[in-house]
Design an enzyme around this catalytic site. Structure first.
Site, PDB file in Angstrom:
ATOM      1  N   TYR A  59       0.836  -1.201   0.000  1.00 11.39           N
ATOM      2  CA  TYR A  59       0.000   0.000   0.000  1.00 11.39           C
ATOM      3  C   TYR A  59       0.877   1.259   0.000  1.00 11.39           C
ATOM      4  O   TYR A  59       1.753   1.416   0.861  1.00 11.39           O
ATOM      5  CB  TYR A  59      -0.951   0.036   1.206  1.00 11.39           C
ATOM      6  CG  TYR A  59      -2.015  -1.053   1.212  1.00 11.39           C
ATOM      7  CD1 TYR A  59      -2.280  -1.833   0.085  1.00 11.39           C
ATOM      8  CD2 TYR A  59      -2.778  -1.303   2.350  1.00 11.39           C
ATOM      9  CE1 TYR A  59      -3.252  -2.822   0.094  1.00 11.39           C
ATOM     10  CE2 TYR A  59      -3.758  -2.304   2.366  1.00 11.39           C
ATOM     11  CZ  TYR A  59      -3.979  -3.052   1.226  1.00 11.39           C
ATOM     12  OH  TYR A  59      -4.941  -4.033   1.251  1.00 11.39           O
TER      13      TYR A  59
ATOM     14  N   GLN B 160      -8.984 -13.220   3.117  1.00 11.89           N
ATOM     15  CA  GLN B 160      -9.454 -11.827   2.998  1.00 11.89           C
ATOM     16  C   GLN B 160      -9.968 -11.591   1.574  1.00 11.89           C
ATOM     17  O   GLN B 160      -9.209 -11.293   0.666  1.00 11.89           O
ATOM     18  CB  GLN B 160      -8.321 -10.841   3.327  1.00 11.89           C
ATOM     19  CG  GLN B 160      -8.845  -9.426   3.325  1.00 11.89           C
ATOM     20  CD  GLN B 160      -7.821  -8.374   3.723  1.00 11.89           C
ATOM     21  OE1 GLN B 160      -7.641  -7.401   3.022  1.00 11.89           O
ATOM     22  NE2 GLN B 160      -7.160  -8.557   4.848  1.00 11.89           N
TER      23      GLN B 160
HETATM   24  N1  LIG Z   1      -6.795  -7.944   0.271  1.00 14.14           N
HETATM   25  C1  LIG Z   1      -7.014  -7.129  -0.721  1.00 14.14           C
HETATM   26  O1  LIG Z   1      -6.667  -7.391  -1.875  1.00 14.14           O
HETATM   27  C2  LIG Z   1      -7.689  -5.811  -0.422  1.00 14.14           C
HETATM   28  C3  LIG Z   1      -8.189  -5.007  -1.465  1.00 14.14           C
HETATM   29  C4  LIG Z   1      -8.846  -3.828  -1.120  1.00 14.14           C
HETATM   30  C5  LIG Z   1      -8.962  -3.455   0.210  1.00 14.14           C
HETATM   31  N2  LIG Z   1      -8.437  -4.255   1.194  1.00 14.14           N
HETATM   32  C6  LIG Z   1      -8.537  -3.909   2.637  1.00 14.14           C
HETATM   33  O2  LIG Z   1      -9.831  -3.491   2.960  1.00 14.14           O
HETATM   34  C7  LIG Z   1      -9.816  -2.163   3.465  1.00 14.14           C
HETATM   35  C8  LIG Z   1     -11.067  -1.459   3.115  1.00 14.14           C
HETATM   36  O3  LIG Z   1     -11.220  -1.369   1.698  1.00 14.14           O
HETATM   37  P1  LIG Z   1     -11.990  -0.138   1.099  1.00 14.14           P
HETATM   38  O4  LIG Z   1     -11.311   1.112   1.517  1.00 14.14           O
HETATM   39  O5  LIG Z   1     -12.208  -0.381  -0.342  1.00 14.14           O
HETATM   40  O6  LIG Z   1     -13.391  -0.317   1.899  1.00 14.14           O
HETATM   41  P2  LIG Z   1     -14.758   0.440   1.968  1.00 14.14           P
HETATM   42  O7  LIG Z   1     -15.014   0.570   3.422  1.00 14.14           O
HETATM   43  O8  LIG Z   1     -15.744  -0.276   1.122  1.00 14.14           O
HETATM   44  O9  LIG Z   1     -14.528   1.882   1.309  1.00 14.14           O
HETATM   45  C9  LIG Z   1     -13.889   2.879   2.047  1.00 14.14           C
HETATM   46  C10 LIG Z   1     -14.036   4.228   1.394  1.00 14.14           C
HETATM   47  O10 LIG Z   1     -15.416   4.546   1.223  1.00 14.14           O
HETATM   48  C11 LIG Z   1     -15.652   5.909   1.623  1.00 14.14           C
HETATM   49  N3  LIG Z   1     -16.473   5.841   2.841  1.00 14.14           N
HETATM   50  C12 LIG Z   1     -16.273   5.045   3.926  1.00 14.14           C
HETATM   51  N4  LIG Z   1     -17.224   5.258   4.850  1.00 14.14           N
HETATM   52  C13 LIG Z   1     -18.043   6.177   4.347  1.00 14.14           C
HETATM   53  C14 LIG Z   1     -19.211   6.782   4.850  1.00 14.14           C
HETATM   54  N5  LIG Z   1     -19.686   6.460   6.041  1.00 14.14           N
HETATM   55  N6  LIG Z   1     -19.833   7.710   4.074  1.00 14.14           N
HETATM   56  C15 LIG Z   1     -19.343   8.023   2.858  1.00 14.14           C
HETATM   57  N7  LIG Z   1     -18.221   7.499   2.330  1.00 14.14           N
HETATM   58  C16 LIG Z   1     -17.578   6.565   3.070  1.00 14.14           C
HETATM   59  C17 LIG Z   1     -14.283   6.511   1.870  1.00 14.14           C
HETATM   60  O11 LIG Z   1     -13.753   7.001   0.642  1.00 14.14           O
HETATM   61  P3  LIG Z   1     -13.809   8.559   0.181  1.00 14.14           P
HETATM   62  O12 LIG Z   1     -14.152   9.395   1.351  1.00 14.14           O
HETATM   63  O13 LIG Z   1     -12.453   8.831  -0.355  1.00 14.14           O
HETATM   64  O14 LIG Z   1     -14.828   8.574  -0.897  1.00 14.14           O
HETATM   65  C18 LIG Z   1     -13.473   5.304   2.279  1.00 14.14           C
HETATM   66  O15 LIG Z   1     -12.082   5.460   2.106  1.00 14.14           O
HETATM   67  C19 LIG Z   1      -8.527  -1.578   2.865  1.00 14.14           C
HETATM   68  O16 LIG Z   1      -8.050  -0.475   3.574  1.00 14.14           O
HETATM   69  C20 LIG Z   1      -7.601  -2.756   2.985  1.00 14.14           C
HETATM   70  O17 LIG Z   1      -7.161  -2.903   4.330  1.00 14.14           O
HETATM   71  C21 LIG Z   1      -7.819  -5.418   0.886  1.00 14.14           C
END
Ligand SMILES: NC(=O)c1ccc[n+]([C@@H]2O[C@H](COP(=O)([O-])OP(=O)(O)OC[C@H]3O[C@@H](n4cnc5c(N)ncnc54)[C@H](OP(=O)(O)O)[C@@H]3O)[C@@H](O)[C@H]2O)c1
Length: 333
Positions: A54, A177
């Protein structure tokens, strides 16, 4: 905050965890990153997920600084290995050399002597599985890794790894995951049934579909300023696939379902993945602390079968269910 076992292991994890992909070391400044981590801690999140890749290893550094001084025993720190972290042929994959070197780098950046969970970030088709599992087992014996998991492996790959571990007496995988949300349910057909049988828990990512299920992206309108869809450093590319009018208009129809339950749409999305008992934790991302405070309220929420049916009826054909969508690169990137 409620807690669940990580698979069949004795480790408890907060059912909502905090992850820093896209955000720390890239989309958001260090100050906002610290505030998000502080909000997570204040709200009872104890489980933190990152990866060496990351922000080109910067995300681990930011998380390490943000968690410095917090009692180590009160945290579960998860990181991952596989994707490239340098220019050389051995700076990637799941060879003994790269796993060992990558872990040492992660420990240094995270300012810790051990990680609670070390995850193979994808399946490496170019390394014998025995080599990878033996290396993980050695790191467990050295006390540098407490539990071992994988990410986005197929049921067949997980099953094969468990068989080898049982035959060789290696530490067993306790977690996978995968991506999992109302919109992306590809683990349900094969990965979840095998995992339930074998005691493997799902630590699911993108439960809010990167923000899409928060309802803030509206069909026919430009994305809100400062959102992931406007992040030129990387976020925009990975979210764009979901920003179609069909997806966004169906998602808008979830608004009254959430409102009837007194939930925000993001809370409904996180609560939805937590209804699956094979899910140990939902990893949420956040670019600002208010989002963390919003999302954690999904902990403990129960959704009735009529609500689940209503969601399925609204989303209909945009839900992806094909297990063949769980893929790792044929060759190391
Ligand atoms: N293993 C893998 O290959 C893999 C791949 C992807 C992710 N991950 C893990 O999963 C974690 C989460 O993934 P993700 O960030 O895609 O998850 P997510 O929780 O689906 O999306 C998070 C994003 O959505 C927006 N958000 C979150 N809560 C909100 C709310 N209450 N209201 C409005 N917007 C909101 C924010 O972006 P904005 O404010 O910028 O719009 C935030 O950064 C990553 O940090 C990582 O640790 C793992």
């Amino acid at each position: 905050m409620e807690f669940r076992h990580l698979g069949r292991s004795g480790l408890m994890v907060s059912e909502i965890s905090y992850g820093n992909w896209i955000t720390h070391g890239s989309q958001v400044e260090e100050d906002a990153a610290r505030q998000c981590v502080q909000a997570a801690l204040d709200e009872g999140i104890t489980t933190f997920d990152t990866a060496d890749v990351y922000a080109g290893t910067k995300a681990e550094e930011v998380l390490g600084r943000a968690l410095a001084g917090v009692r180590r025993e009160s945290l579960e720190i998860f990181t991952k290995v596989y994707w490239p972290t340098g220019p050389g042929p051995n700076d990637r994959g799941l060879s003994r050399k790269h796993i060992t070197e990558a872990l040492h780098g992660s420990l240094r950046r995270l300012q810790t002597d051990y990680v609670d969970l070390y995850q193979a970030h994808r399946f490496d088709n170019e390394t014998p599985l025995e080599e990878t599992l033996k290396t993980f087992d050695d790191l467990v014996r050295q006390g540098k890794v407490l539990y071992v998991g994988v990410s986005e492996w197929t049921a067949e790959q997980i099953g094969r790894a468990l068989k080898i571990a049982d035959e060789m007496g290696f530490d067993r995988l306790v977690s996978n995951q995968p991506q999992y949300s109302m919109l992306w349910r590809v683990i349900e057909a094969e990965v979840v049934p095998l995992s339930e049988k074998e005691g493997v828990g799902q630590v699911v990512f993108s439960p809010i579909a990167q923000g899409v299920l928060s309802g803030k992206y509206r069909p026919g309108q430009p994305p809100p300023v400062g959102s992931r869809a406007t992040d030129e450093a990387g976020g925009k590319n990975v979210i764009s696939r979901m920003l179609t009018d069909d997806v966004l208009s169906r998602v808008q129809k979830l608004e009254p379902v959430a409102a009837d339950l007194g939930l925000s749409m993001a809370q409904l999305a996180v609560a939805w993945v937590l209804q699956n008992p094979n899910v140990a934790s939902a990893i949420v991302g956040a670019s600002r602390p208010e989002q963390v405070r919003d999302n954690v309220k999904a902990s403990g929420v129960k959704l009735g079968s009529e609500v689940l049916q209503k969601i399925d009826d609204i989303l209909g054909p945009i839900v992806e269910r094909d297990p063949a969508k769980t893929v790792s690169p044929e060759r190391r990137p």
